[in-house]
Scaffold this active site. Structure first.
Site, PDB file in Angstrom:
ATOM      1  N   SER A 174      90.978  91.157  42.356  1.00  0.00           N
ATOM      2  CA  SER A 174      91.770  90.364  41.408  1.00  0.00           C
ATOM      3  C   SER A 174      91.338  90.575  39.957  1.00  0.00           C
ATOM      4  CB  SER A 174      91.687  88.879  41.786  1.00  0.00           C
ATOM      5  OG  SER A 174      90.340  88.444  41.772  1.00  0.00           O
ATOM      6  N   GLY A 175      91.005  91.831  39.624  1.00  0.00           N
ATOM      7  CA  GLY A 175      90.777  92.173  38.216  1.00  0.00           C
ATOM      8  C   GLY A 175      92.081  92.672  37.613  1.00  0.00           C
ATOM      9  N   LYS A 202      87.068  88.157  46.922  1.00  0.00           N
ATOM     10  CA  LYS A 202      85.873  87.686  47.652  1.00  0.00           C
ATOM     11  C   LYS A 202      85.343  86.351  47.182  1.00  0.00           C
ATOM     12  CE  LYS A 202      82.783  91.258  46.617  1.00  0.00           C
ATOM     13  NZ  LYS A 202      81.773  92.238  46.979  1.00  0.00           N
ATOM     14  N   THR A 208      86.559  92.812  35.188  1.00  0.00           N
ATOM     15  CA  THR A 208      87.469  92.655  34.043  1.00  0.00           C
ATOM     16  C   THR A 208      87.049  91.456  33.194  1.00  0.00           C
ATOM     17  OG1 THR A 208      89.310  93.585  35.280  1.00  0.00           O
ATOM     18  CG2 THR A 208      89.878  92.192  33.405  1.00  0.00           C
ATOM     19  N   GLU A 253      84.796 102.572  19.070  1.00  0.00           N
ATOM     20  CA  GLU A 253      83.612 102.674  19.934  1.00  0.00           C
ATOM     21  C   GLU A 253      83.201 104.131  20.023  1.00  0.00           C
ATOM     22  OE1 GLU A 253      84.674 100.710  23.590  1.00  0.00           O
ATOM     23  OE2 GLU A 253      84.578  98.738  22.684  1.00  0.00           O
ATOM     24  N   HIS A 266      75.408 102.044  30.842  1.00  0.00           N
ATOM     25  CA  HIS A 266      75.737 101.583  29.484  1.00  0.00           C
ATOM     26  C   HIS A 266      74.433 101.582  28.691  1.00  0.00           C
ATOM     27  CE1 HIS A 266      77.204  99.309  26.105  1.00  0.00           C
ATOM     28  NE2 HIS A 266      78.428  99.357  26.604  1.00  0.00           N
ATOM     29  N   ARG A 296      78.459 108.024  25.581  1.00  0.00           N
ATOM     30  CA  ARG A 296      77.499 107.145  26.232  1.00  0.00           C
ATOM     31  C   ARG A 296      76.380 107.838  26.987  1.00  0.00           C
ATOM     32  NH1 ARG A 296      81.092 102.334  28.649  1.00  0.00           N
ATOM     33  NH2 ARG A 296      81.582 101.681  26.544  1.00  0.00           N
ATOM     34  N   HIS A 300      76.840 100.627  34.675  1.00  0.00           N
ATOM     35  CA  HIS A 300      77.980  99.950  34.063  1.00  0.00           C
ATOM     36  C   HIS A 300      79.294 100.318  34.736  1.00  0.00           C
ATOM     37  CE1 HIS A 300      80.366  98.179  30.901  1.00  0.00           C
ATOM     38  NE2 HIS A 300      80.871  99.330  30.533  1.00  0.00           N
ATOM     39  N   ARG A 341      83.050 108.527  31.373  1.00  0.00           N
ATOM     40  CA  ARG A 341      84.212 107.793  30.866  1.00  0.00           C
ATOM     41  C   ARG A 341      84.081 107.489  29.377  1.00  0.00           C
ATOM     42  NH1 ARG A 341      85.190 102.377  29.984  1.00  0.00           N
ATOM     43  NH2 ARG A 341      83.163 101.864  30.858  1.00  0.00           N
ATOM     44  N   SER A 386      88.690 102.220  30.618  1.00  0.00           N
ATOM     45  CA  SER A 386      88.746 101.745  32.011  1.00  0.00           C
ATOM     46  C   SER A 386      89.815 100.679  32.206  1.00  0.00           C
ATOM     47  CB  SER A 386      87.391 101.208  32.458  1.00  0.00           C
ATOM     48  OG  SER A 386      86.906 100.282  31.533  1.00  0.00           O
TER      49      SER A 386
HETATM   50  C1  SIN Z   1      81.620  97.724  25.835  1.00  0.00           C
HETATM   51  O1  SIN Z   1      82.098  96.735  25.316  1.00  0.00           O
HETATM   52  O2  SIN Z   1      80.708  98.371  25.354  1.00  0.00           O
HETATM   53  C2  SIN Z   1      82.172  98.155  27.150  1.00  0.00           C
HETATM   54  C3  SIN Z   1      83.433  98.842  26.954  1.00  0.00           C
HETATM   55  C4  SIN Z   1      83.642  99.846  28.028  1.00  0.00           C
HETATM   56  O3  SIN Z   1      82.789 100.049  28.871  1.00  0.00           O
HETATM   57  O4  SIN Z   1      84.687 100.500  28.013  1.00  0.00           O
END
Ligand code: SIN
Length: 537
Positions: free
Chosen positions: A12-13, A34, A42, A113, A238, A284, A345, A380, A385
């Site tokens: 349920s995300g 669950k 999410t 980002e 992450h 990343r 992550h 990624r 995502s």
């Molecule tokens: C974050 O806020 O750094 C996570 C964003 C992501 O993993 O896409």
């Protein structure tokens, strides 16, 4: 007990809920989750959702950034598809009630980002996932065709070959056995379409910023039923989660670096320029490895993320949730740098799906983090995502709706769950011990920097644990903990198996035995065919 439904959605995300909202006008939906409906990865997403919304940006630029971050392993056709469908899928979110942050001119505020060459991240302050989950849950709960099953965990899929006890050239999914945790009863859900939207598998590792539910359930049950998995070696760490004994690896969003945050060692030295021309905004994998290297060189427990130079007003306005959370742990990020470490992550691999989101088993779809669509390749790009989840939910929903009226061969009768001679366990300590052992083993031997020796050591430990769990699974009545342990063990094994077969370093898979990228031999996905496991039921 038995339930019959058109669409069985597990998870349920963003992916599961958007799929549900897309199909619910046309058929009955059983939405299985669950825990409570809003417990999902999410819900914890901070940074945002990447899409081309500005005139200065372009699809080709977003696609190029995605390919570069993915170390050129992404499938260009899928990258173009996701990037181009992105803005329409975001419009769906807005129509379902998601409120993204706007700037002083009342335009959507786009942030930046790592790895993005433009500002293209839509966000809701620093709690984007919470806002998306709020809106989608509200919309789903209002829909008369969606029946919610909370505290229900999937045990195994029901396939035609399993029901007929025969090998088929192409198998078909007929639904799933689901444990009703409150009543301790396994329910057979028969469905025309089964959608795995169970998220990722961060809990396979000891340190993770994922929620406790991220135990790779969809990947494990899909693979056991015979679905192919791909690229499991690419687990994303992450770079920046809060280093504090009580913080449970709380995420410090990459948007903090996007808005000027600088990574420093304990002696104040800003080290990222030594590693990449994009400095703190490098992809990343590079930032996480740089931090790991700095920590290993100096023996320090963490590094520091410093955004104090932006001033208190800016920080509190842009990052209210991170500011409050850090303050709760005694760290005032407006005055001092935040201690950070990498943690797992996001899993870039998963159940291999085609461009419709369908797995190698007919009528079984996988959407969101559980899937390997080809978008992320070896790493990624930040904020791709949530985008992938909503885009593939839209595509998979359209494809399944187009097939809803088709004349299909009737489904064979689904037998009720059979627990054999299993009894209640009086040895729960075995489950608890093995949970801990798998997660530590993965952290220590299958982490940011790998070697064949470490991977082989991990594999032999995991196989022993797997044998023990299989035995335990047959002898005792299943519990939620046992189901999850069985799943994290399966996923751990798939990760190690994939990592052992990639004799190069690319994106998130870095091994000291093969430190270079080898395009000639390894510019391809790592494929593991499904197991056709014959479990209980
Ligand atoms: C974050 O806020 O750094 C996570 C964003 C992501 O993993 O896409």
């Amino acid at each position: 007990m038995r339930v019959t439904t058109d669409f069985l959605i597990i998870g349920s995300g963003i992916a599961g809920l958007s799929y549900a909202l897309k199909v619910a006008d046309r058929g009955t939906v059983s939405l299985v989750t669950k825990r409570d409906i809003d417990v999902s990865a999410t819900q914890l997403a901070q940074g945002g959702i990447a899409t081309v919304f500005s005139d200065k940006d372009s699809f080709s630029s977003h696609a190029e950034d995605t390919m570069v971050a993915g170390a050129q392993l992404s499938n260009p056709e899928i990258v173009d598809l996701v990037v181009e469908v992105g803005p329409e899928a975001i419009d769906d979110l807005i129509n379902w009630g998601v409120k993204f942050s706007r700037n002083e001119d009342n335009q959507y505020d786009l942030t930046r980002e790592g790895g993005h060459s433009h500002r293209r991240i839509l966000h809701a302050k620093d709690a984007t996932g919470r806002e998306i989950e709020r809106a989608l849950v509200e919309a789903a709960l209002k829909h008369p065709n969606i029946t919610l099953y909370q505290d229900h965990i999937a045990v195994d899929l029901i396939t035609e070959s399993k029901v007929l006890h025969k090998k088929l050239t192409k198998d078909r999914c007929l639904g799933a056995y689901i444990l009703d945790k409150k009543n301790n009863e396994v329910v057979a859900f028969g469905a025309q379409f089964t959608i795995l939207a169970t998220g990722g598998a961060g809990k396979v590792y000891f340190f993770t910023c994922n929620p406790d539910i991220a135990t790779g359930d969809g990947i494990a049950i899909g693979w056991r039923a015979g679905a192919t998995v791909a690229n499991m070696e690419f687990m994303q760490f992450h770079p920046t989660t809060l280093y504090h004994p009580k913080a449970k690896s709380f995420l410090i969003s990459e948007a903090v670096r996007g808005e000027g945050g600088i990574l420093r060692r304990g002696d104040d030295y800003a080290f990222m320029p030594d590693y990449h021309e994009l400095k703190d905004l490098a992809p990343r994998d590079i930032v996480a490895r740089a931090i790991d290297n700095e920590m290993k060189k100096s023996g320090a427990d963490c590094v520091f993320l410093d955004i104090t130079h932006k001033g208190a007003d800016f920080i509190k306005h842009h990052f209210p949730m991170i500011y409050e959370t850090c303050l709760g742990f005694g760290i005032d990020m407006t005055r001092e740098p935040i201690p950070v470490v990498p943690a797992t992550h996001y899993l870039c691999g998963g159940l291999s799906v085609d461009k419709n989101g369908e797995t190698s088993i007919d009528n079984l779809f996988a959407i969101g983090e559980v899937a390997c669509t080809g978008l992320h390749g070896a790493n990624r790009l930040a904020s791709n995502s949530l985008l992938e989840g909503v885009v593939f939910a839209k595509i998979a929903a359209a494809v399944s709706l187009s097939r809803l009226g088709e004349q299909l061969p009737p489904n064979p009768a689904i037998p009720p769950w059979d627990c054999g001679k299993a009894t209640n366990s009086d040895e729960e300590v075995i489950v608890a011990h093995n949970w801990d052992e798998i997660r530590r083993c993965m952290w220590n031997y299958v982490g940011i920097v790998r070697s064949d020796k470490r991977l082989e050591r991990a594999m032999s430990r995991i196989m022993l644990i797997q044998e023990e769990i299989d035995e335990y699974y047959w002898d005792f009545l299943i519990t939620s903990d046992l189901i999850e342990l069985r799943n994290i063990t399966t996923v751990a094994r798939l990760i190690v198996q994939s990592a052992l077969s990639r004799h190069e370093s690319r994106g998130l898979h870095y091994t000291i035995d093969y430190p270079d990228r080898d395009d000639q031999n390894f510019h391809r996905d790592t494929i593991i065919p499904g197991a056709r496991y014959s479990g209980k039921g």
